[in-house]
Design a protein around this motif. Sequence first.
Motif, PDB file in Angstrom:
ATOM      1  N   ARG A   1       0.833  -1.211   0.000  1.00  0.00           N
ATOM      2  CA  ARG A   1       0.000   0.000   0.000  1.00  0.00           C
ATOM      3  C   ARG A   1       0.858   1.248   0.000  1.00  0.00           C
ATOM      4  O   ARG A   1       2.003   1.253   0.447  1.00  0.00           O
TER       5      ARG A   1
ATOM      6  N   ALA B   1       0.522   4.903   1.725  1.00  0.00           N
ATOM      7  CA  ALA B   1      -0.320   5.438   2.807  1.00  0.00           C
ATOM      8  C   ALA B   1       0.047   6.889   3.118  1.00  0.00           C
ATOM      9  O   ALA B   1       0.526   7.203   4.196  1.00  0.00           O
TER      10      ALA B   1
ATOM     11  N   GLU C   1      -3.914   8.528   5.184  1.00  0.00           N
ATOM     12  CA  GLU C   1      -3.664   8.668   6.618  1.00  0.00           C
ATOM     13  C   GLU C   1      -3.951  10.109   7.014  1.00  0.00           C
ATOM     14  O   GLU C   1      -3.065  10.958   7.070  1.00  0.00           O
TER      15      GLU C   1
ATOM     16  N   TYR D   1      -0.755   7.715  14.308  1.00  0.00           N
ATOM     17  CA  TYR D   1      -0.308   6.907  13.162  1.00  0.00           C
ATOM     18  C   TYR D   1       0.049   5.482  13.603  1.00  0.00           C
ATOM     19  O   TYR D   1      -0.336   4.502  12.956  1.00  0.00           O
TER      20      TYR D   1
ATOM     21  N   ARG E   1       8.223   1.525   3.377  1.00  0.00           N
ATOM     22  CA  ARG E   1       8.116   2.913   3.828  1.00  0.00           C
ATOM     23  C   ARG E   1       9.519   3.467   4.051  1.00  0.00           C
ATOM     24  O   ARG E   1      10.504   2.725   4.094  1.00  0.00           O
TER      25      ARG E   1
ATOM     26  N   TRP F   1      11.030   5.916   9.437  1.00  0.00           N
ATOM     27  CA  TRP F   1      10.120   5.195  10.331  1.00  0.00           C
ATOM     28  C   TRP F   1      10.816   4.100  11.131  1.00  0.00           C
ATOM     29  O   TRP F   1      10.216   3.479  12.008  1.00  0.00           O
TER      30      TRP F   1
HETATM   31  N1  GLU Z   1       1.403   8.319   6.653  1.00  0.00           N
HETATM   32  C1  GLU Z   1       2.778   7.954   6.683  1.00  0.00           C
HETATM   33  C2  GLU Z   1       3.536   8.984   5.837  1.00  0.00           C
HETATM   34  O1  GLU Z   1       2.961   9.941   5.482  1.00  0.00           O
HETATM   35  C3  GLU Z   1       2.905   6.576   6.087  1.00  0.00           C
HETATM   36  C4  GLU Z   1       4.057   5.792   6.516  1.00  0.00           C
HETATM   37  C5  GLU Z   1       3.836   4.343   6.088  1.00  0.00           C
HETATM   38  O2  GLU Z   1       3.933   4.083   4.884  1.00  0.00           O
HETATM   39  O3  GLU Z   1       3.545   3.512   6.924  1.00  0.00           O
HETATM   40  O4  GLU Z   1       4.685   8.878   5.563  1.00  0.00           O
END
Ligand code: GLU
Length: 548
Positions: A39, A41, A75, A234, A252, A256
């Motif tokens: 995905r 997001a 998100e 999140y 990602r 993160w």
């Molecule tokens: N919403 C997160 C972002 O904007 C997504 C991170 C993810 O892919 O889990 O980076």
Amino acid sequence: MDLKKLASALIPDDCLIDPAKYEEIYPPRKLPEGAQVTRLAPSPTGFIHLGNLFSALADERVAHTTGGVFYLRIEDTDLKRKVDGAVESVIRSLKYFGIKFDEGAEIESKLNVYGPYYQRRRAEIYRAYAKKLIEQGLAYPCFCTEEELDEVRKEQNAQKLITGYYGKYAKCRNLTEEQIYSNLDAGKPFVIRLKSRGDASVKHTFHDAIKGDITVTENDQDVVLIKSDGIPTYHFAHAIDDHFMRTTLVIRGEEWLSSLPIHIELFNVLGFKQPVYAHTSSLMKTEGETRRKLSKRKDPELSLDYYRSAGYYPEAVVRYLLTILNSNYEEWERKNPQADWREFKFRIDKMSRSGTLFDLDKLSDISRTRISQLSAEECYKFLKGWVDEFGTEADKLHFADESYVIKILNLVMGTGGKKRRKDIERAEQGVRLIDYFFDDTFKPQYAFRFDQKTVNEVLLGFAALYDPSDDNSAWFAKVKSIAAQVGFAAEMGDYKANPAAYGGSVSDIAEILRIAVTGSPNSPDLCTIMGILGKERSIARLNAAVRL
Ligand code: GLU
């Protein structure tokens, strides 16, 4: 403490369903063995960047080469960052680069059974799970104010400790039943925190699909799961969503990685199987002697809109990204120059583990090569796409005449023959190349190297002889005859043998005609240009350059 009672006091919604039911509502997907569900997001901030395309390309490749699904989840838990139209812009931008989602927010698909795909519309699921964790004693309410949290942070900083809400600093972790209810009765706002069971002195090996085996420290932070406005963080939302949307691989950015311990603990306490994580390395650029991350503030090339508005060939951007995504892509492309990039066997484990250098010059180079290989029809389509969005009103009018523009492109881009033009890297450059074929944008600054009397004689003489049905050699024979008429050498050899005997040569005659017809002493084949312009327009241009 009666945890069930506490959970109902904190999350009173009695319409919430038993969280276990979600397992039935969102059953495992029926996909072939080995199929990956990935995905993108993004937050709907309206800023879609190269990093998004970089991950999306990896997501799309992995999903589509394994018979899986690639979906779009929004998100949007942070409303402050929400921009209208941002979701459409993500979809449109990625589609421009040939990346399509199979399901998700604003995607028309019968597969959309794992939605809603906007986190704000999934509040009930998060609340049901938060409630369950409270009942299990795995989450608790925290009434600390911003000021109190600030104090704690200052104290931790002063003592050079890790900042955050953990151990003895997790003040609300051990509130008595009485304290909790008296805070609730007093109407104090609260958040729901995870009651972490981790120990920050314990380390584990974790397998990341890109980085390989890495060491992660257990989480001991009592992170916020649900904010005081009832919206999840999140961390909490992504764990629940990735589970119920049946994501198998989370690709990602490596920013993160530091939250990974929290996510591992969350999957554990929620009782969910963790997806595989793949953390992509950051896109870097060189600046002088140093390397740094591409930055939103300093580098316009980080924004995907930059490539669209500047008019890089979209496939060139994708092909360039593939060269940095998989180090063996370039070699594959060299062996299969005409093959569709989708035929390349993309491998997530071949992605670079540390800082990926982004080289705009190389991208430009690929764009030039790809544009030079287009057929006239493809080139027209590409340029028209840019014109429709970014061109002037005049450009739009010009491109409305498809067959005329295609004829021009065959000539100026060399798309019709072997001598292809290789210096066009962006659509606008191509669009400007054809300006002089249209009277409204033909603004010549005549710079003849001969006296006006000779120029007039050449122009009027040739206008009288010009016949669009002449082939190249008949056309050139007429240029020669004009040369002889004005005392210029009709043959280059004669001129070279005795330049003083002539006013100039046949090539100077051609130059005079060229300047009159195109405004410049340099152009592609003039006979063909005049043929495209047509008799009337060609003769009008010859006449317009005459000065009495
Ligand atoms: N919403 C997160 C972002 O904007 C997504 C991170 C993810 O892919 O889990 O980076």
